[in-house]
Design a protein around this motif. Structure first.
Motif, PDB file in Angstrom:
ATOM      1  N   PRO A 126      46.543  41.658  43.612  1.00  0.00           N
ATOM      2  CA  PRO A 126      46.246  43.013  43.140  1.00  0.00           C
ATOM      3  C   PRO A 126      44.803  43.107  42.664  1.00  0.00           C
ATOM      4  CG  PRO A 126      48.327  42.227  42.241  1.00  0.00           C
ATOM      5  CD  PRO A 126      47.685  41.053  42.908  1.00  0.00           C
ATOM      6  N   VAL A 127      44.225  44.271  42.789  1.00  0.00           N
ATOM      7  CA  VAL A 127      42.827  44.475  42.426  1.00  0.00           C
ATOM      8  C   VAL A 127      42.550  44.037  40.988  1.00  0.00           C
ATOM      9  CG1 VAL A 127      41.127  46.280  41.930  1.00  0.00           C
ATOM     10  CG2 VAL A 127      42.345  46.278  44.114  1.00  0.00           C
ATOM     11  N   ARG A 128      43.437  44.402  40.084  1.00  0.00           N
ATOM     12  CA  ARG A 128      43.207  44.096  38.669  1.00  0.00           C
ATOM     13  C   ARG A 128      43.145  42.583  38.423  1.00  0.00           C
ATOM     14  NH1 ARG A 128      43.721  47.292  34.419  1.00  0.00           N
ATOM     15  NH2 ARG A 128      44.873  48.837  35.644  1.00  0.00           N
ATOM     16  N   SER A 129      44.123  41.836  38.981  1.00  0.00           N
ATOM     17  CA  SER A 129      44.125  40.389  38.732  1.00  0.00           C
ATOM     18  C   SER A 129      42.948  39.701  39.421  1.00  0.00           C
ATOM     19  CB  SER A 129      45.451  39.787  39.202  1.00  0.00           C
ATOM     20  OG  SER A 129      45.627  39.944  40.594  1.00  0.00           O
ATOM     21  N   LEU A 130      42.570  40.178  40.612  1.00  0.00           N
ATOM     22  CA  LEU A 130      41.417  39.598  41.284  1.00  0.00           C
ATOM     23  C   LEU A 130      40.150  39.821  40.473  1.00  0.00           C
ATOM     24  CD1 LEU A 130      40.190  38.193  43.759  1.00  0.00           C
ATOM     25  CD2 LEU A 130      39.957  40.449  44.827  1.00  0.00           C
ATOM     26  N   ALA A 131      39.970  41.021  39.970  1.00  0.00           N
ATOM     27  CA  ALA A 131      38.779  41.330  39.168  1.00  0.00           C
ATOM     28  C   ALA A 131      38.727  40.473  37.912  1.00  0.00           C
ATOM     29  CB  ALA A 131      38.760  42.813  38.812  1.00  0.00           C
ATOM     30  N   GLU A 132      39.871  40.290  37.271  1.00  0.00           N
ATOM     31  CA  GLU A 132      39.899  39.478  36.051  1.00  0.00           C
ATOM     32  C   GLU A 132      39.568  38.016  36.352  1.00  0.00           C
ATOM     33  OE1 GLU A 132      43.756  40.041  34.439  1.00  0.00           O
ATOM     34  OE2 GLU A 132      43.317  42.059  33.612  1.00  0.00           O
ATOM     35  N   THR A 133      40.114  37.486  37.431  1.00  0.00           N
ATOM     36  CA  THR A 133      39.866  36.085  37.783  1.00  0.00           C
ATOM     37  C   THR A 133      38.396  35.847  38.113  1.00  0.00           C
ATOM     38  OG1 THR A 133      42.118  35.834  38.625  1.00  0.00           O
ATOM     39  CG2 THR A 133      40.485  34.233  39.384  1.00  0.00           C
ATOM     40  N   LEU A 134      37.791  36.780  38.843  1.00  0.00           N
ATOM     41  CA  LEU A 134      36.398  36.625  39.256  1.00  0.00           C
ATOM     42  C   LEU A 134      35.413  37.090  38.190  1.00  0.00           C
ATOM     43  CD1 LEU A 134      36.619  37.796  42.988  1.00  0.00           C
ATOM     44  CD2 LEU A 134      36.655  35.461  42.098  1.00  0.00           C
ATOM     45  N   GLY A 135      35.901  37.756  37.166  1.00  0.00           N
ATOM     46  CA  GLY A 135      35.026  38.243  36.117  1.00  0.00           C
ATOM     47  C   GLY A 135      34.118  39.372  36.575  1.00  0.00           C
ATOM     48  N   VAL A 136      34.657  40.253  37.438  1.00  0.00           N
ATOM     49  CA  VAL A 136      33.865  41.379  37.943  1.00  0.00           C
ATOM     50  C   VAL A 136      34.550  42.681  37.559  1.00  0.00           C
ATOM     51  CG1 VAL A 136      32.977  40.036  39.878  1.00  0.00           C
ATOM     52  CG2 VAL A 136      35.058  41.413  40.183  1.00  0.00           C
ATOM     53  N   ASN A 137      33.813  43.766  37.715  1.00  0.00           N
ATOM     54  CA  ASN A 137      34.376  45.083  37.458  1.00  0.00           C
ATOM     55  C   ASN A 137      35.473  45.389  38.477  1.00  0.00           C
ATOM     56  OD1 ASN A 137      34.416  48.189  37.860  1.00  0.00           O
ATOM     57  ND2 ASN A 137      33.354  47.928  35.911  1.00  0.00           N
ATOM     58  N   ARG A 138      36.499  46.104  38.042  1.00  0.00           N
ATOM     59  CA  ARG A 138      37.600  46.464  38.937  1.00  0.00           C
ATOM     60  C   ARG A 138      37.090  47.226  40.158  1.00  0.00           C
ATOM     61  NH1 ARG A 138      40.970  50.778  39.786  1.00  0.00           N
ATOM     62  NH2 ARG A 138      43.137  50.299  40.359  1.00  0.00           N
ATOM     63  N   ASN A 139      36.087  48.080  39.973  1.00  0.00           N
ATOM     64  CA  ASN A 139      35.551  48.862  41.098  1.00  0.00           C
ATOM     65  C   ASN A 139      34.910  47.961  42.154  1.00  0.00           C
ATOM     66  OD1 ASN A 139      36.377  51.262  39.970  1.00  0.00           O
ATOM     67  ND2 ASN A 139      34.426  51.661  38.950  1.00  0.00           N
ATOM     68  N   THR A 140      34.403  46.818  41.725  1.00  0.00           N
ATOM     69  CA  THR A 140      33.820  45.876  42.686  1.00  0.00           C
ATOM     70  C   THR A 140      34.910  45.312  43.597  1.00  0.00           C
ATOM     71  OG1 THR A 140      32.073  45.276  41.106  1.00  0.00           O
ATOM     72  CG2 THR A 140      32.479  43.758  42.931  1.00  0.00           C
ATOM     73  N   ALA A 141      36.047  44.959  43.003  1.00  0.00           N
ATOM     74  CA  ALA A 141      37.162  44.456  43.809  1.00  0.00           C
ATOM     75  C   ALA A 141      37.700  45.536  44.740  1.00  0.00           C
ATOM     76  CB  ALA A 141      38.269  43.936  42.891  1.00  0.00           C
ATOM     77  N   VAL A 142      37.772  46.777  44.236  1.00  0.00           N
ATOM     78  CA  VAL A 142      38.217  47.899  45.070  1.00  0.00           C
ATOM     79  C   VAL A 142      37.289  48.064  46.262  1.00  0.00           C
ATOM     80  CG1 VAL A 142      38.487  50.409  45.161  1.00  0.00           C
ATOM     81  CG2 VAL A 142      39.380  49.129  43.199  1.00  0.00           C
ATOM     82  N   ALA A 143      35.978  47.994  46.008  1.00  0.00           N
ATOM     83  CA  ALA A 143      35.004  48.151  47.090  1.00  0.00           C
ATOM     84  C   ALA A 143      35.121  47.031  48.111  1.00  0.00           C
ATOM     85  CB  ALA A 143      33.591  48.198  46.505  1.00  0.00           C
ATOM     86  N   ALA A 144      35.427  45.803  47.649  1.00  0.00           N
ATOM     87  CA  ALA A 144      35.588  44.676  48.572  1.00  0.00           C
ATOM     88  C   ALA A 144      36.781  44.899  49.497  1.00  0.00           C
ATOM     89  CB  ALA A 144      35.759  43.383  47.781  1.00  0.00           C
ATOM     90  N   TYR A 145      37.890  45.348  48.914  1.00  0.00           N
ATOM     91  CA  TYR A 145      39.072  45.609  49.725  1.00  0.00           C
ATOM     92  C   TYR A 145      38.828  46.769  50.687  1.00  0.00           C
ATOM     93  CZ  TYR A 145      42.193  42.397  47.232  1.00  0.00           C
ATOM     94  OH  TYR A 145      42.804  41.275  46.735  1.00  0.00           O
ATOM     95  N   ARG A 146      38.042  47.748  50.259  1.00  0.00           N
ATOM     96  CA  ARG A 146      37.729  48.874  51.140  1.00  0.00           C
ATOM     97  C   ARG A 146      36.923  48.389  52.342  1.00  0.00           C
ATOM     98  NH1 ARG A 146      35.261  52.005  47.770  1.00  0.00           N
ATOM     99  NH2 ARG A 146      37.157  53.085  47.104  1.00  0.00           N
ATOM    100  N   GLN A 147      35.960  47.499  52.117  1.00  0.00           N
ATOM    101  CA  GLN A 147      35.177  46.952  53.234  1.00  0.00           C
ATOM    102  C   GLN A 147      36.084  46.212  54.217  1.00  0.00           C
ATOM    103  OE1 GLN A 147      31.781  44.595  52.024  1.00  0.00           O
ATOM    104  NE2 GLN A 147      31.184  46.057  50.430  1.00  0.00           N
ATOM    105  N   LEU A 148      37.013  45.447  53.686  1.00  0.00           N
ATOM    106  CA  LEU A 148      37.928  44.704  54.553  1.00  0.00           C
ATOM    107  C   LEU A 148      38.854  45.641  55.328  1.00  0.00           C
ATOM    108  CD1 LEU A 148      38.792  41.898  51.999  1.00  0.00           C
ATOM    109  CD2 LEU A 148      37.650  41.540  54.197  1.00  0.00           C
ATOM    110  N   THR A 149      39.250  46.722  54.680  1.00  0.00           N
ATOM    111  CA  THR A 149      40.106  47.705  55.354  1.00  0.00           C
ATOM    112  C   THR A 149      39.363  48.373  56.499  1.00  0.00           C
ATOM    113  OG1 THR A 149      41.347  48.136  53.323  1.00  0.00           O
ATOM    114  CG2 THR A 149      41.443  49.810  55.037  1.00  0.00           C
ATOM    115  N   LEU A 150      38.123  48.777  56.251  1.00  0.00           N
ATOM    116  CA  LEU A 150      37.330  49.430  57.292  1.00  0.00           C
ATOM    117  C   LEU A 150      37.040  48.492  58.454  1.00  0.00           C
ATOM    118  CD1 LEU A 150      34.809  51.444  55.065  1.00  0.00           C
ATOM    119  CD2 LEU A 150      36.727  52.349  56.372  1.00  0.00           C
ATOM    120  N   ALA A 151      36.989  47.194  58.155  1.00  0.00           N
ATOM    121  CA  ALA A 151      36.762  46.212  59.212  1.00  0.00           C
ATOM    122  C   ALA A 151      38.043  45.852  59.953  1.00  0.00           C
ATOM    123  CB  ALA A 151      36.151  44.943  58.613  1.00  0.00           C
ATOM    124  N   GLY A 152      39.185  46.405  59.498  1.00  0.00           N
ATOM    125  CA  GLY A 152      40.449  46.121  60.148  1.00  0.00           C
ATOM    126  C   GLY A 152      41.030  44.760  59.804  1.00  0.00           C
TER     127      GLY A 152
END
Length: 453
Positions: A38-64
């Motif tokens: 989940p975005v929240r747990s990934l952000a917490e583990t990596l120590g990044v903002n939740r929006n950063t994790a959301v943006a990463a997943y969005r890039q992966l989604t757009l890339a299929g």
């Protein structure tokens, strides 16, 4: 597993996180269908903002690379192919799963071919043959409530639906699909990277509550089969179409695509879910069921903006539909003998399906024949168990779960067989019906006594 995946992912920026996930997928360390953290747990583990994790997943989604399933989370995309219609290659079994029309009922184009030769068509000319456009207008416009309608010619219904979705959607947009669903529609949505939202189908077609739920989930397009729904054979009733239009009234900009694939062969009246005020719509009718699958042509009637966007994907000289093919279709559909043959074919499919449904019912497998080329047979046991038993008896049938968007093993489609039996008569039809009843018994199912159920 979720914790292990989270620990394998690295990066501080969205691009770095996306690249890390992509590497894990390419190395096979993340398998198709596997859930991502989940975005929240990934952000917490990596120590990044939740929006950063959301943006990463969005890039992966757009890339299929990944797909999102709403509350079901984000999963690695599954590139495995969807089952397709047609004959099973290299099978020694009698194939009753083809979904094909009867080749003996497809008109011979030889005589019409002699009429279509003429002046060559050059680059820059209109993409639609004027004669075909006049005929298509009389075929399409009377069945649409909106008055401002334009026509487009594509290379079949699947081509039309793919282009219609592509001009309106981006990857991960939600699309409402009937459940169970036409195999080609499932394939088109998967390849396009869209998110399928299932809408259940009953005997009257797409359900009202199902459509309402899909719209609440934010679908941007709806693909519906108004008649001879594949695989169920259901057709929209006048009441159901009216109720669906009422639901859509509050969503005039959701693209509604009606795939009336059986059209001239159908034994049911056409009822549209496109209301007079709907702003984004397309009615698609192909000729493949009555002129043959190789006659790759469909007519699309749509609102002006959708037509303009669709036309941009059919530029003259590159992706237009051959004018020779357009003229051939026109010559066939305006030939009284061919039109009579199409009517005969429609009656043949209906009669054969009804006769076979009666055979099954008499043997304890109650079956109703809908409209279309196929039968949707309800079973008291899992269809895969029955299809395995049928293989031992020399038949190749298709279990209903191939058409299901609901992947649950107890989904209704998992207890259905879709059969193409219109080319069976007499002894062959009797033998298949008896073998289905025997297969049900062998799989542990109980048959229904005549007059019961």
């Amino acid at each position: 597993m979720e914790r292990d995946v989270t620990l394998q992912i690295s990066g501080r920026s969205a691009a770095e996180i996306a690249a890390s996930v992509r590497t894990l997928i390419e190395r096979g360390e993340l398998a198709p269908g596997e859930p991502l953290p989940p975005v929240r747990s990934l952000a917490e583990t990596l120590g990044v903002n939740r929006n950063t994790a959301v943006a990463a997943y969005r890039q992966l989604t757009l890339a299929g690379m990944v797909v999102t399933r709403g509350r079901g989370g984000t999963h690695v995309a599954d590139p495995s192919p969807v089952a397709q219609e047609g004959f099973a290659a290299d099978s020694v079994l009698r194939d009753v799963a083809t979904g094909n029309p009867d080749p003996d009922l497809i008109p011979d184009p030889s005589r019409a071919l002699a009429k279509v030769a003429g002046r060559p068509v050059l680059y820059g000319e209109p993409v639609v043959d004027p004669g075909l456009e006049r005929w298509a207008a009389s075929w399409m416009r009377p069945d649409l409530a909106p008055t401002d309608v334009r026509l487009t010619i594509t290379s079949g219904a699947a081509d039309a639906v793919e282009r219609l979705l592509a001009q309106a959607l981006v990857r991960d947009d939600a699309v409402a699909l009937e459940d169970p669903c036409f195999l080609t529609s499932i394939h088109t949505v998967r390849v396009g990277g869209y998110r399928a939202v299932p809408v259940p189908v009953d005997d009257e077609g797409m359900t009202v509550e199902g459509l309402r739920s899909a719209l609440e989930q934010g679908v941007r397009a709806v693909v519906c089969t108004p008649r001879a729904q594949n695989p169920t054979g259901a057709s929209l009733t006048e009441r159901r179409a009216r109720d669906l239009r009422a639901v859509l009234r509050a969503h005039p900009y959701v693209l509604v695509i009606e795939d009336d694939h059986f059209s001239m062969l159908s034994r049911r009246p056409f009822h549209s879910l496109i209301g007079p005020e709907h702003r984004r719509f397309a009615l698609v009718r192909s000729v493949s069921k009555f002129l043959g699958p190789d006659m790759c042509l469909a007519v699309t009637a749509s609102d002006p903006e959708t037509a303009d966007r669709l036309a941009m994907r059919l530029s003259p000289g590159t992706t237009w539909v051959s004018h020779l093919l357009q003229r051939l279709v026109l010559a066939l559909v305006t030939d009284p003998e061919v039109v009579d043959g199409i009517e005969t074919a429609g009656a043949h499919y209906a009669d054969r399906n009804h006769a076979f449904a009666e055979r099954l019912t008499a043997l304890g497998v109650p079956t109703d024949a809908g409209d279309g080329l196929n039968l949707w047979v309800a079973l008291p046991v899992p269809a895969r168990d029955v299809s395995e038993q049928l293989m031992r008896r020399g038949w190749l049938a298709r279990a209903g779960d191939a058409f299901a968007l609901d992947e649950a093993t107890d989904a209704p489609a998992a207890r259905r067989l879709r059969l193409t039996v219109h080319d069976l008569a007499g002894h062959d039809a009797d033998r298949l019906a008896a073998d289905i009843a025997a297969a049900v018994r062998a799989a542990g199912g109980r048959l229904v006594a005549a007059g019961v159920g």
